[in-house]
Design a protein around this motif. Structure first.
Motif, PDB file in Angstrom:
ATOM      1  N   GLY A 104      74.948 -18.425  -0.456  1.00 14.09           N
ATOM      2  CA  GLY A 104      74.576 -18.455   0.948  1.00 14.09           C
ATOM      3  C   GLY A 104      73.655 -17.340   1.389  1.00 14.09           C
ATOM      4  O   GLY A 104      73.845 -16.752   2.462  1.00 14.09           O
ATOM      5  N   TYR A 105      72.644 -17.031   0.611  1.00 21.22           N
ATOM      6  CA  TYR A 105      71.708 -15.960   0.955  1.00 21.22           C
ATOM      7  C   TYR A 105      70.328 -16.547   1.276  1.00 21.22           C
ATOM      8  O   TYR A 105      70.050 -17.727   1.010  1.00 21.22           O
ATOM      9  N   ASP A 106      69.460 -15.707   1.780  1.00 23.35           N
ATOM     10  CA  ASP A 106      68.052 -16.057   1.969  1.00 23.35           C
ATOM     11  C   ASP A 106      67.231 -15.302   0.928  1.00 23.35           C
ATOM     12  O   ASP A 106      67.305 -14.059   0.840  1.00 23.35           O
ATOM     13  N   PHE A 107      66.478 -16.055   0.139  1.00 23.91           N
ATOM     14  CA  PHE A 107      65.629 -15.428  -0.869  1.00 23.91           C
ATOM     15  C   PHE A 107      64.434 -14.793  -0.169  1.00 23.91           C
ATOM     16  O   PHE A 107      63.672 -15.459   0.541  1.00 23.91           O
ATOM     17  N   ASN A 108      64.252 -13.471  -0.386  1.00 25.30           N
ATOM     18  CA  ASN A 108      63.196 -12.745   0.306  1.00 25.30           C
ATOM     19  C   ASN A 108      62.612 -11.705  -0.650  1.00 25.30           C
ATOM     20  O   ASN A 108      63.299 -11.213  -1.540  1.00 25.30           O
ATOM     21  N   SER A 109      61.341 -11.378  -0.445  1.00 25.95           N
ATOM     22  CA  SER A 109      60.685 -10.332  -1.235  1.00 25.95           C
ATOM     23  C   SER A 109      60.838 -10.564  -2.736  1.00 25.95           C
ATOM     24  O   SER A 109      61.662  -9.936  -3.407  1.00 25.95           O
ATOM     25  N   PRO A 110      60.023 -11.444  -3.304  1.00 25.82           N
ATOM     26  CA  PRO A 110      60.112 -11.706  -4.740  1.00 25.82           C
ATOM     27  C   PRO A 110      59.579 -10.532  -5.559  1.00 25.82           C
ATOM     28  O   PRO A 110      59.051  -9.554  -5.023  1.00 25.82           O
ATOM     29  N   TYR A 111      59.715 -10.681  -6.867  1.00 27.35           N
ATOM     30  CA  TYR A 111      59.192  -9.683  -7.811  1.00 27.35           C
ATOM     31  C   TYR A 111      57.671  -9.672  -7.727  1.00 27.35           C
ATOM     32  O   TYR A 111      57.027 -10.717  -7.694  1.00 27.35           O
ATOM     33  N   GLY A 112      57.114  -8.467  -7.712  1.00 29.98           N
ATOM     34  CA  GLY A 112      55.657  -8.359  -7.706  1.00 29.98           C
ATOM     35  C   GLY A 112      55.193  -7.224  -6.816  1.00 29.98           C
ATOM     36  O   GLY A 112      55.992  -6.406  -6.340  1.00 29.98           O
ATOM     37  N   MET A 113      53.872  -7.158  -6.593  1.00 29.03           N
ATOM     38  CA  MET A 113      53.277  -6.080  -5.802  1.00 29.03           C
ATOM     39  C   MET A 113      53.631  -6.267  -4.323  1.00 29.03           C
ATOM     40  O   MET A 113      53.542  -7.366  -3.763  1.00 29.03           O
ATOM     41  N   ARG A 114      54.057  -5.145  -3.728  1.00 31.53           N
ATOM     42  CA  ARG A 114      54.391  -5.143  -2.304  1.00 31.53           C
ATOM     43  C   ARG A 114      54.030  -3.773  -1.741  1.00 31.53           C
ATOM     44  O   ARG A 114      54.503  -2.752  -2.237  1.00 31.53           O
ATOM     45  N   TRP A 115      53.210  -3.780  -0.698  1.00 30.23           N
ATOM     46  CA  TRP A 115      52.765  -2.530  -0.066  1.00 30.23           C
ATOM     47  C   TRP A 115      52.151  -1.571  -1.091  1.00 30.23           C
ATOM     48  O   TRP A 115      52.356  -0.360  -1.087  1.00 30.23           O
ATOM     49  N   GLY A 121      62.253  -6.146  -8.383  1.00 30.91           N
ATOM     50  CA  GLY A 121      63.370  -7.086  -8.358  1.00 30.91           C
ATOM     51  C   GLY A 121      63.170  -8.128  -7.284  1.00 30.91           C
ATOM     52  O   GLY A 121      62.027  -8.384  -6.837  1.00 30.91           O
ATOM     53  N   VAL A 122      64.257  -8.743  -6.870  1.00 26.69           N
ATOM     54  CA  VAL A 122      64.232  -9.710  -5.773  1.00 26.69           C
ATOM     55  C   VAL A 122      65.272  -9.279  -4.749  1.00 26.69           C
ATOM     56  O   VAL A 122      66.282  -8.654  -5.093  1.00 26.69           O
ATOM     57  N   ASP A 123      65.026  -9.629  -3.488  1.00 25.06           N
ATOM     58  CA  ASP A 123      65.954  -9.291  -2.411  1.00 25.06           C
ATOM     59  C   ASP A 123      66.639 -10.567  -1.915  1.00 25.06           C
ATOM     60  O   ASP A 123      65.947 -11.550  -1.580  1.00 25.06           O
ATOM     61  N   LEU A 124      67.957 -10.520  -1.847  1.00 30.62           N
ATOM     62  CA  LEU A 124      68.752 -11.654  -1.387  1.00 30.62           C
ATOM     63  C   LEU A 124      69.454 -11.231  -0.099  1.00 30.62           C
ATOM     64  O   LEU A 124      70.399 -10.433  -0.126  1.00 30.62           O
ATOM     65  N   VAL A 125      68.965 -11.739   1.031  1.00 34.08           N
ATOM     66  CA  VAL A 125      69.460 -11.319   2.343  1.00 34.08           C
ATOM     67  C   VAL A 125      70.787 -12.018   2.636  1.00 34.08           C
ATOM     68  O   VAL A 125      70.894 -13.250   2.549  1.00 34.08           O
ATOM     69  N   ALA A 126      71.803 -11.204   2.968  1.00 35.52           N
ATOM     70  CA  ALA A 126      73.136 -11.729   3.301  1.00 35.52           C
ATOM     71  C   ALA A 126      73.819 -10.728   4.223  1.00 35.52           C
ATOM     72  O   ALA A 126      73.459  -9.549   4.256  1.00 35.52           O
ATOM     73  N   ARG A 210      61.837  -7.027 -15.542  1.00 42.00           N
ATOM     74  CA  ARG A 210      61.344  -8.391 -15.715  1.00 42.00           C
ATOM     75  C   ARG A 210      61.550  -9.154 -14.412  1.00 42.00           C
ATOM     76  O   ARG A 210      62.456  -8.852 -13.642  1.00 42.00           O
ATOM     77  N   ASP A 211      60.703 -10.150 -14.195  1.00 39.69           N
ATOM     78  CA  ASP A 211      60.870 -10.995 -13.023  1.00 39.69           C
ATOM     79  C   ASP A 211      62.185 -11.778 -13.190  1.00 39.69           C
ATOM     80  O   ASP A 211      62.303 -12.575 -14.143  1.00 39.69           O
ATOM     81  N   PRO A 212      63.167 -11.565 -12.320  1.00 43.49           N
ATOM     82  CA  PRO A 212      64.459 -12.244 -12.481  1.00 43.49           C
ATOM     83  C   PRO A 212      64.380 -13.758 -12.368  1.00 43.49           C
ATOM     84  O   PRO A 212      65.224 -14.460 -12.941  1.00 43.49           O
ATOM     85  N   VAL A 213      63.362 -14.279 -11.647  1.00 49.22           N
ATOM     86  CA  VAL A 213      63.321 -15.728 -11.409  1.00 49.22           C
ATOM     87  C   VAL A 213      63.133 -16.508 -12.709  1.00 49.22           C
ATOM     88  O   VAL A 213      63.987 -17.322 -13.078  1.00 49.22           O
ATOM     89  N   VAL A 221      69.893 -20.693 -14.477  1.00 53.46           N
ATOM     90  CA  VAL A 221      70.120 -20.266 -13.088  1.00 53.46           C
ATOM     91  C   VAL A 221      68.774 -20.192 -12.378  1.00 53.46           C
ATOM     92  O   VAL A 221      67.851 -19.517 -12.839  1.00 53.46           O
ATOM     93  N   ASP A 222      68.667 -20.895 -11.252  1.00 54.17           N
ATOM     94  CA  ASP A 222      67.463 -20.816 -10.428  1.00 54.17           C
ATOM     95  C   ASP A 222      67.821 -20.042  -9.169  1.00 54.17           C
ATOM     96  O   ASP A 222      68.415 -20.582  -8.232  1.00 54.17           O
ATOM     97  N   ILE A 223      67.496 -18.761  -9.149  1.00 52.68           N
ATOM     98  CA  ILE A 223      67.916 -17.898  -8.046  1.00 52.68           C
ATOM     99  C   ILE A 223      67.152 -18.204  -6.757  1.00 52.68           C
ATOM    100  O   ILE A 223      67.660 -17.983  -5.649  1.00 52.68           O
ATOM    101  N   LYS A 224      65.934 -18.788  -6.862  1.00 55.21           N
ATOM    102  CA  LYS A 224      65.181 -19.141  -5.659  1.00 55.21           C
ATOM    103  C   LYS A 224      65.797 -20.356  -4.968  1.00 55.21           C
ATOM    104  O   LYS A 224      65.864 -20.422  -3.741  1.00 55.21           O
ATOM    105  N   LEU A 225      66.221 -21.322  -5.756  1.00 48.94           N
ATOM    106  CA  LEU A 225      66.808 -22.538  -5.194  1.00 48.94           C
ATOM    107  C   LEU A 225      68.327 -22.448  -5.081  1.00 48.94           C
ATOM    108  O   LEU A 225      68.963 -23.405  -4.652  1.00 48.94           O
ATOM    109  N   GLN A 226      68.877 -21.315  -5.479  1.00 46.39           N
ATOM    110  CA  GLN A 226      70.328 -21.097  -5.433  1.00 46.39           C
ATOM    111  C   GLN A 226      71.075 -22.185  -6.227  1.00 46.39           C
ATOM    112  O   GLN A 226      72.027 -22.797  -5.757  1.00 46.39           O
ATOM    113  N   ILE A 227      70.600 -22.401  -7.457  1.00 49.66           N
ATOM    114  CA  ILE A 227      71.192 -23.395  -8.350  1.00 49.66           C
ATOM    115  C   ILE A 227      71.617 -22.691  -9.629  1.00 49.66           C
ATOM    116  O   ILE A 227      70.860 -21.892 -10.202  1.00 49.66           O
ATOM    117  N   GLU A 228      72.815 -23.018 -10.096  1.00 45.14           N
ATOM    118  CA  GLU A 228      73.292 -22.501 -11.378  1.00 45.14           C
ATOM    119  C   GLU A 228      73.898 -23.637 -12.174  1.00 45.14           C
ATOM    120  O   GLU A 228      74.440 -24.606 -11.608  1.00 45.14           O
TER     121      GLU A 228
END
Length: 237
Positions: A104-115, A121-126, A210-213, A221-228
């Motif tokens: 039950g999270y929101d997938f936010n801020s994927p792996y990669g360049m930011r600012w 990593g990836v951020d899972l908002v909850a 490594r990119d977790p996705v 496990v698909d962490i973006k689609l919240q499927i395991e």
């Protein structure tokens, strides 16, 4: 022989005398008895005494009994081996379980360049206080404050890879503890260099992020689609 007078009482009146068998019949009875005794004696002589059984026959019986016992022991050993193999297969299947860290999270801020920097990593908002769990079996190598990551749990897996769970409000494990996939590690928080309540998840292989996705997708496990992958389906495949 004196002739009985009619006035003398008859001692045998009212009685029935058994006639004496003729000599020829008496001889036949006696002969039959002797013959019967002889047959019994011959029969007894014909029956084998246990002590007189051929030793080779006894050896064959013992050998057959030993073979039967050996076959039973081999069958039991095969059954034990089969049970051990099944148990080993079950344990191997359990070792391959990979799970989502929370629900039950929101997938936010994927792996990669930011600012202008690499977001490793990836951020899972909850909501703060949401429990999160181990994505895989392993050993807890860090459980506590970890600089900009805030309260953090790091789990090292058997293949040498590591999962980093950052910005926790609290941790539920201790360093050196063995955990299984699905065991609670801590609570989602907003500690360290954080912009809000979320779980920061990183995966390191040989010390490099490594990119977790895609990495988790390879493990069902698909962490973006919240499927395991369901464990039963993984074990059956």
């Amino acid at each position: 022989m004196r002739q009985r007078l009619s006035s003398e009482p008859d001692r045998y009146r009212g009685r029935r005398r058994v006639p004496t068998p003729p000599r020829s019949r008496y001889a036949a009875v006696v002969t039959t008895a002797f013959v019967g005794a002889g047959v019994v004696a011959l029969g007894a002589g014909a029956m084998p005494d246990a002590k007189s059984v051929n030793p080779s026959v006894l050896d064959e019986l013992k050998a057959a009994s030993t073979l039967d016992q050996g076959a039973a022991e081999r069958a039991e050993a095969a059954n034990r081996a089969s049970r051990d193999n099944d148990r080993g297969a079950d344990e191997a299947a359990e070792d391959e379980v990979w799970l989502l860290p929370l629900q039950g999270y929101d997938f936010n801020s994927p792996y990669g360049m930011r600012w202008g920097k690499l977001h490793t990593g990836v951020d899972l908002v909850a909501p703060e206080g949401t429990p999160y769990v181990a994505i895989h079996d392993g050993t807890v190598t860090k459980a506590g404050w970890f600089g900009g990551y805030g309260y953090t749990v790091i789990v090292q897996h058997a293949d040498g890879s590591e999962a980093i769970y950052g910005h926790s409000s609290a941790v539920s494990v201790s360093e050196g503890q063995q955990v299984k996939a699905g065991d609670q590690l801590g609570l989602v928080g907003n500690t360290g260099h954080s912009y809000g309540s979320h779980l920061h998840l990183e995966v390191h292989v040989k010390g490099e992020p490594r990119d977790p996705v895609p990495w988790l997708q390879e493990r069902g496990v698909d962490i973006k689609l919240q499927i395991e992958a369901i464990y039963s389906e993984v074990a059956a495949s």
